[in-house]
Design a protein around this motif. Structure first.
Motif, PDB file in Angstrom:
ATOM      1  N   SER A 267       0.828  -1.206   0.000  1.00  0.00           N
ATOM      2  CA  SER A 267       0.000   0.000   0.000  1.00  0.00           C
ATOM      3  C   SER A 267       0.862   1.256   0.000  1.00  0.00           C
ATOM      4  CB  SER A 267      -0.926   0.021   1.225  1.00  0.00           C
ATOM      5  OG  SER A 267      -1.815  -1.062   1.192  1.00  0.00           O
ATOM      6  N   THR A 268       0.373   2.286  -0.668  1.00  0.00           N
ATOM      7  CA  THR A 268       1.106   3.554  -0.733  1.00  0.00           C
ATOM      8  C   THR A 268       0.270   4.709  -0.184  1.00  0.00           C
ATOM      9  OG1 THR A 268       0.308   3.930  -3.000  1.00  0.00           O
ATOM     10  CG2 THR A 268       2.427   2.797  -2.749  1.00  0.00           C
ATOM     11  N   ASP A 269      -0.828   4.389   0.522  1.00  0.00           N
ATOM     12  CA  ASP A 269      -1.751   5.422   0.988  1.00  0.00           C
ATOM     13  C   ASP A 269      -1.678   5.662   2.493  1.00  0.00           C
ATOM     14  OD1 ASP A 269      -2.769   3.052   1.871  1.00  0.00           O
ATOM     15  OD2 ASP A 269      -4.754   3.285   0.961  1.00  0.00           O
TER      16      ASP A 269
END
Length: 239
Positions: free
Chosen positions: A2-4
Protein backbone atom coordinates in the motif's frame (compact mmCIF):
# COMPACT_ATOMS: atom_id res chain seq x y z
CA UNK A 1 2.35 -2.81 -1.03
CA UNK A 2 0.00 0.00 0.00
CA UNK A 3 1.11 3.55 -0.73
CA UNK A 4 -1.75 5.42 0.99
CA UNK A 5 -0.47 5.42 4.56
CA UNK A 6 -2.25 2.20 5.54
CA UNK A 7 0.84 0.72 7.21
CA UNK A 8 1.31 3.75 9.43
CA UNK A 9 -2.33 3.58 10.55
CA UNK A 10 -2.14 -0.16 11.21
CA UNK A 11 1.09 0.17 13.19
CA UNK A 12 -0.50 2.89 15.30
CA UNK A 13 -3.37 0.57 16.25
CA UNK A 14 -0.99 -2.33 16.85
CA UNK A 15 1.14 -0.24 19.21
CA UNK A 16 -1.86 0.29 21.48
CA UNK A 17 -3.32 -3.23 21.28
CA UNK A 18 -0.99 -6.13 21.98
CA UNK A 19 -3.24 -8.71 20.33
CA UNK A 20 -2.91 -7.11 16.86
CA UNK A 21 -0.33 -8.84 14.66
CA UNK A 22 0.85 -6.98 11.59
CA UNK A 23 1.84 -9.06 8.55
CA UNK A 24 3.57 -6.94 5.94
CA UNK A 25 5.46 -7.47 2.69
CA UNK A 26 7.87 -5.41 0.62
CA UNK A 27 5.87 -6.12 -2.55
CA UNK A 28 2.17 -6.46 -3.30
CA UNK A 29 1.52 -10.21 -3.35
CA UNK A 30 -2.16 -9.94 -4.16
CA UNK A 31 -5.29 -10.91 -2.26
CA UNK A 32 -5.04 -14.67 -2.89
CA UNK A 33 -1.58 -15.12 -1.38
CA UNK A 34 -2.22 -12.61 1.41
CA UNK A 35 -5.29 -14.49 2.64
CA UNK A 36 -3.35 -17.76 2.68
CA UNK A 37 -0.56 -16.18 4.74
CA UNK A 38 -3.04 -14.58 7.12
CA UNK A 39 -4.82 -17.90 7.66
CA UNK A 40 -1.48 -19.55 8.48
CA UNK A 41 -1.12 -17.07 11.36
CA UNK A 42 -4.69 -17.28 12.69
CA UNK A 43 -4.76 -18.83 16.17
CA UNK A 44 -8.27 -17.99 17.39
CA UNK A 45 -11.51 -19.94 17.32
CA UNK A 46 -13.09 -17.77 14.61
CA UNK A 47 -12.00 -16.04 11.43
CA UNK A 48 -13.56 -12.85 10.04
CA UNK A 49 -12.75 -11.49 6.58
CA UNK A 50 -12.91 -7.86 5.50
CA UNK A 51 -11.89 -6.54 2.08
CA UNK A 52 -11.12 -3.09 0.78
CA UNK A 53 -14.59 -2.74 -0.74
CA UNK A 54 -16.41 -3.61 2.49
CA UNK A 55 -17.45 -1.87 5.72
CA UNK A 56 -18.65 -3.37 9.00
CA UNK A 57 -21.69 -2.02 10.81
CA UNK A 58 -21.85 -1.96 14.63
CA UNK A 59 -22.49 -5.35 16.32
CA UNK A 60 -21.63 -7.32 13.17
CA UNK A 61 -19.06 -9.58 14.82
CA UNK A 62 -20.98 -9.73 18.08
CA UNK A 63 -24.10 -11.07 16.37
CA UNK A 64 -22.22 -13.57 14.22
CA UNK A 65 -20.37 -14.90 17.26
CA UNK A 66 -23.68 -15.20 19.11
CA UNK A 67 -25.19 -17.24 16.29
CA UNK A 68 -22.29 -19.69 16.03
CA UNK A 69 -22.02 -20.03 19.79
CA UNK A 70 -25.69 -20.96 19.95
CA UNK A 71 -25.67 -23.19 16.85
CA UNK A 72 -22.68 -25.51 17.18
CA UNK A 73 -23.66 -27.51 14.07
CA UNK A 74 -23.09 -24.50 11.78
CA UNK A 75 -19.65 -23.67 10.39
CA UNK A 76 -20.03 -20.33 8.59
CA UNK A 77 -22.25 -17.30 9.06
CA UNK A 78 -23.04 -14.52 6.57
CA UNK A 79 -25.32 -11.50 6.85
CA UNK A 80 -27.23 -9.17 4.59
CA UNK A 81 -25.30 -6.20 3.18
CA UNK A 82 -26.05 -2.84 1.61
CA UNK A 83 -24.63 -2.65 -1.91
CA UNK A 84 -23.74 0.95 -2.64
CA UNK A 85 -22.37 2.89 -5.56
CA UNK A 86 -19.06 4.48 -4.62
CA UNK A 87 -19.37 7.08 -7.39
CA UNK A 88 -22.70 8.47 -6.15
CA UNK A 89 -22.66 7.35 -2.50
CA UNK A 90 -26.16 5.86 -2.80
CA UNK A 91 -27.34 2.41 -1.70
CA UNK A 92 -28.47 0.49 -4.79
CA UNK A 93 -30.05 -2.52 -3.07
CA UNK A 94 -29.71 -4.95 -0.20
CA UNK A 95 -28.14 -8.28 -1.10
CA UNK A 96 -31.07 -10.45 -0.03
CA UNK A 97 -33.41 -8.40 -2.21
CA UNK A 98 -31.78 -10.11 -5.20
CA UNK A 99 -30.44 -13.40 -3.87
CA UNK A 100 -31.67 -16.23 -1.70
CA UNK A 101 -29.97 -16.67 1.70
CA UNK A 102 -27.09 -19.14 1.42
CA UNK A 103 -27.53 -22.30 3.49
CA UNK A 104 -25.04 -24.79 2.08
CA UNK A 105 -21.68 -24.49 0.27
CA UNK A 106 -23.11 -25.95 -2.93
CA UNK A 107 -25.64 -23.09 -3.03
CA UNK A 108 -22.74 -20.70 -3.60
CA UNK A 109 -20.54 -22.98 -5.70
CA UNK A 110 -22.97 -24.63 -8.10
CA UNK A 111 -25.59 -22.00 -8.81
CA UNK A 112 -26.22 -22.73 -12.49
CA UNK A 113 -29.86 -21.74 -12.79
CA UNK A 114 -31.28 -22.59 -16.19
CA UNK A 115 -34.80 -21.63 -15.05
CA UNK A 116 -33.69 -18.09 -14.04
CA UNK A 117 -35.15 -18.17 -10.57
CA UNK A 118 -33.76 -16.04 -7.75
CA UNK A 119 -30.21 -17.31 -7.34
CA UNK A 120 -28.45 -18.62 -4.27
CA UNK A 121 -25.23 -16.71 -3.92
CA UNK A 122 -23.00 -16.12 -0.90
CA UNK A 123 -22.71 -12.49 0.15
CA UNK A 124 -19.40 -10.70 -0.48
CA UNK A 125 -16.42 -11.71 1.65
CA UNK A 126 -16.94 -8.82 4.08
CA UNK A 127 -19.89 -10.74 5.53
CA UNK A 128 -17.95 -13.98 6.08
CA UNK A 129 -17.45 -15.16 9.66
CA UNK A 130 -16.75 -18.76 10.57
CA UNK A 131 -15.01 -21.36 12.66
CA UNK A 132 -11.27 -21.35 12.04
CA UNK A 133 -11.18 -25.16 12.02
CA UNK A 134 -13.52 -25.06 9.02
CA UNK A 135 -12.35 -21.98 7.13
CA UNK A 136 -8.68 -23.02 7.17
CA UNK A 137 -9.57 -25.75 4.69
CA UNK A 138 -10.08 -22.92 2.21
CA UNK A 139 -6.91 -22.11 0.31
CA UNK A 140 -6.49 -19.69 -2.55
CA UNK A 141 -4.55 -20.44 -5.71
CA UNK A 142 -2.24 -17.49 -6.35
CA UNK A 143 -2.81 -17.90 -10.09
CA UNK A 144 -6.29 -16.43 -9.53
CA UNK A 145 -7.10 -12.93 -8.31
CA UNK A 146 -10.54 -11.66 -9.32
CA UNK A 147 -12.26 -15.03 -8.98
CA UNK A 148 -10.21 -16.59 -6.21
CA UNK A 149 -13.17 -17.30 -3.91
CA UNK A 150 -14.39 -20.26 -5.99
CA UNK A 151 -11.34 -22.45 -5.30
CA UNK A 152 -11.21 -21.18 -1.71
CA UNK A 153 -14.82 -22.24 -1.14
CA UNK A 154 -14.26 -25.55 -2.92
CA UNK A 155 -11.56 -26.35 -0.36
CA UNK A 156 -14.01 -25.98 2.53
CA UNK A 157 -16.71 -27.92 0.70
CA UNK A 158 -14.42 -30.81 -0.27
CA UNK A 159 -13.10 -31.10 3.30
CA UNK A 160 -16.61 -31.14 4.78
CA UNK A 161 -19.44 -31.61 2.25
CA UNK A 162 -21.96 -31.65 5.10
CA UNK A 163 -20.92 -28.18 6.29
CA UNK A 164 -23.78 -25.87 7.17
CA UNK A 165 -23.92 -22.14 6.47
CA UNK A 166 -26.37 -19.51 7.66
CA UNK A 167 -27.20 -16.02 6.44
CA UNK A 168 -28.48 -13.49 8.98
CA UNK A 169 -31.22 -11.38 7.40
CA UNK A 170 -30.08 -8.31 9.36
CA UNK A 171 -27.97 -5.84 7.37
CA UNK A 172 -24.63 -5.70 9.18
CA UNK A 173 -22.26 -4.38 6.53
CA UNK A 174 -21.78 -2.51 3.31
CA UNK A 175 -20.31 -3.66 0.01
CA UNK A 176 -18.94 -1.07 -2.40
CA UNK A 177 -19.06 -1.18 -6.16
CA UNK A 178 -17.54 1.46 -8.43
CA UNK A 179 -17.18 2.21 -12.08
CA UNK A 180 -13.94 0.25 -12.36
CA UNK A 181 -15.49 -2.92 -10.94
CA UNK A 182 -18.36 -2.61 -13.42
CA UNK A 183 -16.18 -1.90 -16.43
CA UNK A 184 -17.22 -3.79 -19.54
CA UNK A 185 -14.48 -2.74 -21.91
CA UNK A 186 -13.15 -5.29 -24.36
CA UNK A 187 -9.80 -5.61 -22.56
CA UNK A 188 -11.45 -6.05 -19.16
CA UNK A 189 -13.82 -8.68 -20.52
CA UNK A 190 -10.96 -10.71 -21.99
CA UNK A 191 -9.06 -10.52 -18.69
CA UNK A 192 -12.13 -11.59 -16.73
CA UNK A 193 -12.98 -14.42 -19.14
CA UNK A 194 -9.41 -15.69 -19.01
CA UNK A 195 -9.46 -15.85 -15.23
CA UNK A 196 -12.87 -17.52 -15.19
CA UNK A 197 -11.57 -20.22 -17.54
CA UNK A 198 -8.38 -20.58 -15.48
CA UNK A 199 -10.26 -20.82 -12.20
CA UNK A 200 -12.72 -23.47 -13.33
CA UNK A 201 -9.92 -25.43 -15.01
CA UNK A 202 -7.78 -25.39 -11.86
CA UNK A 203 -10.76 -26.31 -9.69
CA UNK A 204 -11.61 -29.31 -11.89
CA UNK A 205 -8.03 -30.59 -11.50
CA UNK A 206 -7.83 -29.92 -7.76
CA UNK A 207 -11.26 -31.42 -7.04
CA UNK A 208 -11.86 -34.09 -9.70
CA UNK A 209 -14.70 -35.63 -7.66
CA UNK A 210 -16.73 -32.51 -8.51
CA UNK A 211 -15.41 -32.08 -12.05
CA UNK A 212 -18.76 -32.58 -13.76
CA UNK A 213 -20.50 -29.94 -11.67
CA UNK A 214 -17.58 -27.52 -12.07
CA UNK A 215 -17.67 -27.89 -15.86
CA UNK A 216 -21.44 -27.33 -15.76
CA UNK A 217 -20.92 -24.12 -13.82
CA UNK A 218 -18.36 -22.95 -16.39
CA UNK A 219 -20.77 -23.69 -19.24
CA UNK A 220 -23.49 -21.69 -17.49
CA UNK A 221 -21.18 -18.68 -17.13
CA UNK A 222 -20.50 -18.63 -20.87
CA UNK A 223 -24.19 -19.07 -21.59
CA UNK A 224 -25.15 -16.04 -19.49
CA UNK A 225 -22.41 -13.96 -21.11
CA UNK A 226 -23.93 -14.62 -24.51
CA UNK A 227 -27.52 -14.35 -23.33
CA UNK A 228 -27.04 -10.93 -21.75
CA UNK A 229 -24.81 -9.66 -24.58
CA UNK A 230 -21.77 -9.26 -22.34
CA UNK A 231 -19.31 -10.61 -24.89
CA UNK A 232 -17.64 -7.79 -26.90
CA UNK A 233 -18.45 -7.95 -30.59
CA UNK A 234 -15.96 -9.90 -32.66
CA UNK A 235 -14.73 -11.89 -29.66
CA UNK A 236 -16.06 -15.23 -30.87
CA UNK A 237 -17.22 -17.03 -33.98
CA UNK A 238 -19.98 -19.56 -34.39
CA UNK A 239 -19.16 -22.48 -36.68
Amino acid sequence: GSTDGSMEIINKYAAGHGRIKVLSALTNRGISENINIAFDHCQGEYICLIAGDDSMYPQKIEKQVAFLEKNKDFDLCFHNVDVYDNDTGTVLYRWLDKYEPTRFPQDALFRANWFFRKNNRKTPSGSWFGRASYMKHGRNDKRTTRYHEFIFTMGMYAAKPSGKWHTLTETLGRYRIHSRSLSNTRVDWYTHAEEIATTYGLAAVKFPQYGRRIHGEAAYWWFTQLLYNQVPRGSYKLY
